[in-house]
Every structure is written in C-alpha cells, then in structure tokens.
Design an enzyme around this catalytic site. Structure first.
Site, PDB file in Angstrom:
ATOM      1  N   TYR A  29       1.958   4.790   1.654  1.00  0.00           N
ATOM      2  CA  TYR A  29       1.896   5.303   3.034  1.00  0.00           C
ATOM      3  C   TYR A  29       0.595   6.089   3.194  1.00  0.00           C
ATOM      4  O   TYR A  29       0.153   6.773   2.277  1.00  0.00           O
ATOM      5  CB  TYR A  29       3.080   6.220   3.317  1.00  0.00           C
ATOM      6  CG  TYR A  29       4.426   5.524   3.304  1.00  0.00           C
ATOM      7  CD1 TYR A  29       4.695   4.459   4.161  1.00  0.00           C
ATOM      8  CD2 TYR A  29       5.440   5.957   2.446  1.00  0.00           C
ATOM      9  CE1 TYR A  29       5.941   3.838   4.161  1.00  0.00           C
ATOM     10  CE2 TYR A  29       6.687   5.336   2.445  1.00  0.00           C
ATOM     11  CZ  TYR A  29       6.929   4.283   3.302  1.00  0.00           C
ATOM     12  OH  TYR A  29       8.162   3.677   3.302  1.00  0.00           O
ATOM     13  N   HIS A  37       9.984  -9.309   5.096  1.00  0.00           N
ATOM     14  CA  HIS A  37       9.687  -7.890   4.865  1.00  0.00           C
ATOM     15  C   HIS A  37      10.532  -7.023   5.808  1.00  0.00           C
ATOM     16  O   HIS A  37      10.831  -7.439   6.931  1.00  0.00           O
ATOM     17  CB  HIS A  37       8.186  -7.651   5.126  1.00  0.00           C
ATOM     18  CG  HIS A  37       7.685  -6.348   4.604  1.00  0.00           C
ATOM     19  ND1 HIS A  37       7.813  -5.168   5.313  1.00  0.00           N
ATOM     20  CD2 HIS A  37       7.062  -6.025   3.449  1.00  0.00           C
ATOM     21  CE1 HIS A  37       7.280  -4.177   4.610  1.00  0.00           C
ATOM     22  NE2 HIS A  37       6.826  -4.670   3.471  1.00  0.00           N
ATOM     23  N   ASP A  55       0.841  -1.205   0.000  1.00  0.00           N
ATOM     24  CA  ASP A  55       0.000   0.000   0.000  1.00  0.00           C
ATOM     25  C   ASP A  55       0.873   1.250   0.000  1.00  0.00           C
ATOM     26  O   ASP A  55       1.975   1.215   0.526  1.00  0.00           O
ATOM     27  CB  ASP A  55      -0.805   0.053   1.310  1.00  0.00           C
ATOM     28  CG  ASP A  55      -2.208  -0.455   1.149  1.00  0.00           C
ATOM     29  OD1 ASP A  55      -2.504  -1.069   0.128  1.00  0.00           O
ATOM     30  OD2 ASP A  55      -3.008  -0.252   2.080  1.00  0.00           O
ATOM     31  N   PHE A 100       7.875   2.413  -0.692  1.00  0.00           N
ATOM     32  CA  PHE A 100       8.869   2.585   0.370  1.00  0.00           C
ATOM     33  C   PHE A 100       9.480   3.979   0.417  1.00  0.00           C
ATOM     34  O   PHE A 100      10.190   4.321   1.355  1.00  0.00           O
ATOM     35  CB  PHE A 100       9.995   1.525   0.285  1.00  0.00           C
ATOM     36  CG  PHE A 100       9.521   0.123   0.502  1.00  0.00           C
ATOM     37  CD1 PHE A 100       9.127  -0.308   1.765  1.00  0.00           C
ATOM     38  CD2 PHE A 100       9.435  -0.770  -0.552  1.00  0.00           C
ATOM     39  CE1 PHE A 100       8.678  -1.610   1.977  1.00  0.00           C
ATOM     40  CE2 PHE A 100       8.986  -2.077  -0.363  1.00  0.00           C
ATOM     41  CZ  PHE A 100       8.605  -2.491   0.909  1.00  0.00           C
TER      42      PHE A 100
END
Length: 220
Positions: free
Chosen positions: A68, A187, A66, A79
């Site tokens: 932020y 992750h 997703d 990211f």
C-alpha cells in the site's frame, strides 16, 4: 554477501540471491530511495512477511503485487494493514468473501494472525514510493520474490498457493499442480471482484486441502 536482516531460515535458503548482482543493484536503489523520499513500508518491515512466517512453517502463500502506498497502511504483509487503520477496498472484499465462505467476521485489517499460522503474505514488490503505485516495480524485487516462490514450490509439498488476479497467476504459472493446491480467481479489487472473486471460497478450499494432507487448518 549483503547482510540482509531477514528471518534465519529464509536467510539460509536465499543467501545465493543476496550474492547476485541484481540484488546489490536493488539494495543500492532502495537505500537511495529511503534516504531521499518517503517510502513504504518503513525499512525495518520490508521483510516482515518472512519474519512472521519462517520457511518451515509455510503452508499457504497469498501473492500480492505492491505494498500500500498511503501513510500508515503498509507493514510488509500483502493485503494487511496495521491495527486501527481503515480497511482498504480489496481487504473489505476479502473479508466479505471470508464471511460468506466460513461465516468469519473480522474487523481489524491486521493479518499477522494469519502469517503466524503459516500464511506467507508475499508482495511481488516489497517497497513503494508514497502515493505512487508501482513506483518500485522492475527494479529487481520481482526477481527476488520469484526466487522465494521457487524455493517454497520446489522444497516443500502440499502448499496452498492463492493467486488472485492475472498478475499473481502469471507469477505462479510454473508451480506444479500435482504437488500443491493452486487456487485461482479474479482479484478482490473493486474493479474485478464481480468477475469471479466473490463465491470463489478460497478459505474453505484451503482448509479442506490442509486437512486432507494432514496439516492444521488456518483459523482465518
């Protein structure tokens, strides 16, 4: 066909997606959301990952989930955050691994310099409601980004796919490991970073493969 404002090489390859019923439904939903509530990223940056990394330049794909969902963070690259924005926890851990792997120290969270070198920073879902993680999942974005990954994996050779976490690994399960390099690990989120992300050395592995296949390494 819906006139999607996206970089021309992608528009050419994804035109058939823009014609599909699911994409019209998705577009109607996203327009309605932007008109009634706070959505990230801002509309002009929804396709920023594509605008920064033309299809012909893609050498590496990093898959996120997703955008932020807090103010000033999302700008269309997974990211990544804009300059002068505090680093989110996952990015802090990515930078720790980068330092341990290659000795590179980065302070800005803006990853446009990666994108401009051929790193497609692709979220699975390209929009999100403010403060509501996952709020635009299962609306059609995943089908669209699956099509993107298929295009890259099937029309190009010797791409590095960096799949962090179970979600990204499932989304990239069809990629042919004989045509591409697939780098998998836990992750970088604080919840899973010690389960195999630290020490996975994705940056040096990527550059080694790029060199072996006659491509320019990334200046991470």
């Amino acid at each position: 066909m819906i006139d999607v404002k996206i970089e021309s090489s992608w528009k050419e390859r994804l035109g058939e997606e823009f014609d599909k019923p699911y994409f019209k439904t998705l577009t109607d939903f996203v327009r309605q959301e932007y008109s009634t509530t706070q959505i990230f990223p801002k509309g002009s940056l929804i396709f920023n990952a594509f605008d920064k990394t033309a299809f012909d330049k893609v050498k590496v794909v990093i898959l996120g989930q997703d955008p932020y969902h807090e103010p000033r963070q999302a700008h269309g690259l997974c990211f990544s955050v804009d300059n002068n924005v505090a680093l989110p926890p996952s990015l802090v851990n990515i930078y720790k691994e980068l330092k341990d792997d290659l000795g590179v120290i980065r302070t800005s969270g803006n990853l446009e310099c990666w994108a401009e070198q051929g790193v497609l920073l692709l979220n699975s879902t390209l929009t999100v409601r403010a403060h509501q993680a996952g709020s635009h999942q299962n609306r059609g974005w995943e089908q669209f980004t699956d099509a993107v990954i298929h295009k890259v994996a099937e029309e190009k050779d010797n791409i590095v796919f960096i799949l962090w976490g179970a979600y990204a690994q499932k989304k990239g399960a069809f990629i042919d490991p004989f045509r591409h390099l697939i780098i998998k690990s836990a992750h970088p989120s604080p919840l899973s970073v010690f389960r195999g992300f630290f020490g996975s050395r994705p940056f040096s592995k990527t550059n080694e493969y790029l060199r072996q296949t006659g491509q320019m390494p990334i200046e991470w």
